[in-house]
Design an enzyme around this catalytic site. Structure first.
Site, PDB file in Angstrom:
ATOM      1  N   TYR A 149       0.797  -1.273   0.004  1.00 50.11           N
ATOM      2  CA  TYR A 149      -0.080  -0.052  -0.010  1.00 50.11           C
ATOM      3  C   TYR A 149       0.857   1.493   0.086  1.00 50.11           C
ATOM      4  O   TYR A 149       0.383   2.547  -0.313  1.00 50.11           O
ATOM      5  CB  TYR A 149      -1.058   0.161   1.187  1.00 50.11           C
ATOM      6  CG  TYR A 149      -1.975  -0.927   1.438  1.00 50.11           C
ATOM      7  CD1 TYR A 149      -2.068  -2.127   0.356  1.00 50.11           C
ATOM      8  CD2 TYR A 149      -2.763  -1.361   2.393  1.00 50.11           C
ATOM      9  CE1 TYR A 149      -2.987  -3.221   0.535  1.00 50.11           C
ATOM     10  CE2 TYR A 149      -3.573  -2.320   2.428  1.00 50.11           C
ATOM     11  CZ  TYR A 149      -3.728  -3.342   1.635  1.00 50.11           C
ATOM     12  OH  TYR A 149      -4.608  -4.280   1.929  1.00 50.11           O
ATOM     13  N   HIS A 154       0.792 -11.501   1.986  1.00 48.53           N
ATOM     14  CA  HIS A 154      -0.082 -10.711   1.233  1.00 48.53           C
ATOM     15  C   HIS A 154      -0.916 -11.767   0.058  1.00 48.53           C
ATOM     16  O   HIS A 154      -1.914 -11.662  -0.021  1.00 48.53           O
ATOM     17  CB  HIS A 154       0.497  -9.363   0.546  1.00 48.53           C
ATOM     18  CG  HIS A 154      -0.836  -8.600   0.217  1.00 48.53           C
ATOM     19  ND1 HIS A 154      -0.515  -7.212   0.400  1.00 48.53           N
ATOM     20  CD2 HIS A 154      -2.097  -8.546   0.086  1.00 48.53           C
ATOM     21  CE1 HIS A 154      -1.530  -6.437   0.043  1.00 48.53           C
ATOM     22  NE2 HIS A 154      -2.540  -7.203  -0.070  1.00 48.53           N
TER      23      HIS A 154
END
Length: 268
Positions: free
Chosen positions: A47, A102
């Site tokens: 992010y 992730h």
């Protein structure tokens, strides 16, 4: 705010957390969420906002359960260790509450990756291990590769329009003490407001349930997710008003009749 157990750890987390994918709000929405009991904040290496999140919670770190993720391209043993240290530095914290893989990466042996995660737990760098976007089979392989450290969560896509995890993954996680963290719980945003109805009978049903329940469409969409055992949601909000609305999805429960109505309308 209602709370659920994280995995089988005995530690509790809010059923409504705070996601930060594509977050562009100021500090206030995150701080307001924590104030309302949504003290789990989820970010990720991908992010590129870990530093911003760290700055937002400076001064209230002890009130926050902080989750972040290592990229699927950084799953070699030493890369995992370096990525965790980088996240610590950017977040300006001394440990990560929940460190998640992730995405699975079939080009890296899962045993190598989980060995690094277990080492981070032993070092005290991270408190809990989680995964994200893992299928039932991938989760089982990860668990078998790290038998002495539990995987406490699996962060996956789940909302009224995308219910495929109900077939295998959701029951498995429930039976094996793995918390499901539902991301993108509003789908493409269409589950949040009346202007998006556009003649869609499914959304009209959602709006009808919201009206009968005295809640907003967004709150019903979130509450439907958390009505499933062992499921929490991490919606993203860039405004204080929307954060307050999201947090208002907790502390009550849809009726069995409303849940049945929604699930008949939004079939898998």
């Amino acid at each position: 705010m209602k709370y659920i157990e994280l995995g089988s750890t005995g530690e509790v987390v809010p059923e409504i957390g705070l996601g930060t994918w594509k977050y562009n709000g100021e500090d206030a929405p995150l701080l307001r969420g924590v104030q309302l009991g949504a003290f789990l904040i989820d970010t990720a290496e991908m992010y590129r906002n870990e530093e911003r999140v760290g700055q937002a919670i400076k001064g209230i770190r002890e009130q926050v359960f902080l989750a972040t993720k290592v990229l699927g391209s950084n799953l070699r043993h030493d890369s995992v260790l370096r990525a965790a240290e980088t996240s610590l530095r950017l977040l300006d914290i001394d440990h990560i509450d929940l460190y998640q893989i992730h995405w699975p990466n079939s080009s890296v042996p899962i045993k190598e990756t989980m060995g690094a995660m277990a080492e981070l737990v032993r070092r005290g760098t991270i408190k809990h291990v989680g995964v994200s976007n893992f299928s039932k089979r991938e989760l089982q392989e990860a668990q078998a590769s790290m038998p002495n450290v539990p995987i406490v969560s699996n962060q996956v896509l789940y909302h009224l329009k995308r219910r495929n995890i109900e077939q295998e993954l959701l029951p498995y996680c429930h039976e094996n003490g793995v918390t499901v963290m539902a991301y993108t719980p509003f789908a493409d945003g269409s589950l949040t407001s009346v202007p998006r109805l556009r003649g869609d009978s499914r959304l009209e049903t959602l709006n009808g349930v919201a009206t009968e329940a005295g809640k907003t469409m967004a709150q019903v969409a979130l509450n439907w997710c958390t009505s499933h055992q062992n499921v929490m949601v991490i919606p993203k909000s860039n405004s204080v008003d929307r954060t307050e609305e999201n947090c208002g999805a907790s502390g009550w429960r849809l009726s069995a009749e409303h849940i049945t109505q929604l699930e008949k309308t939004f079939r898998s």
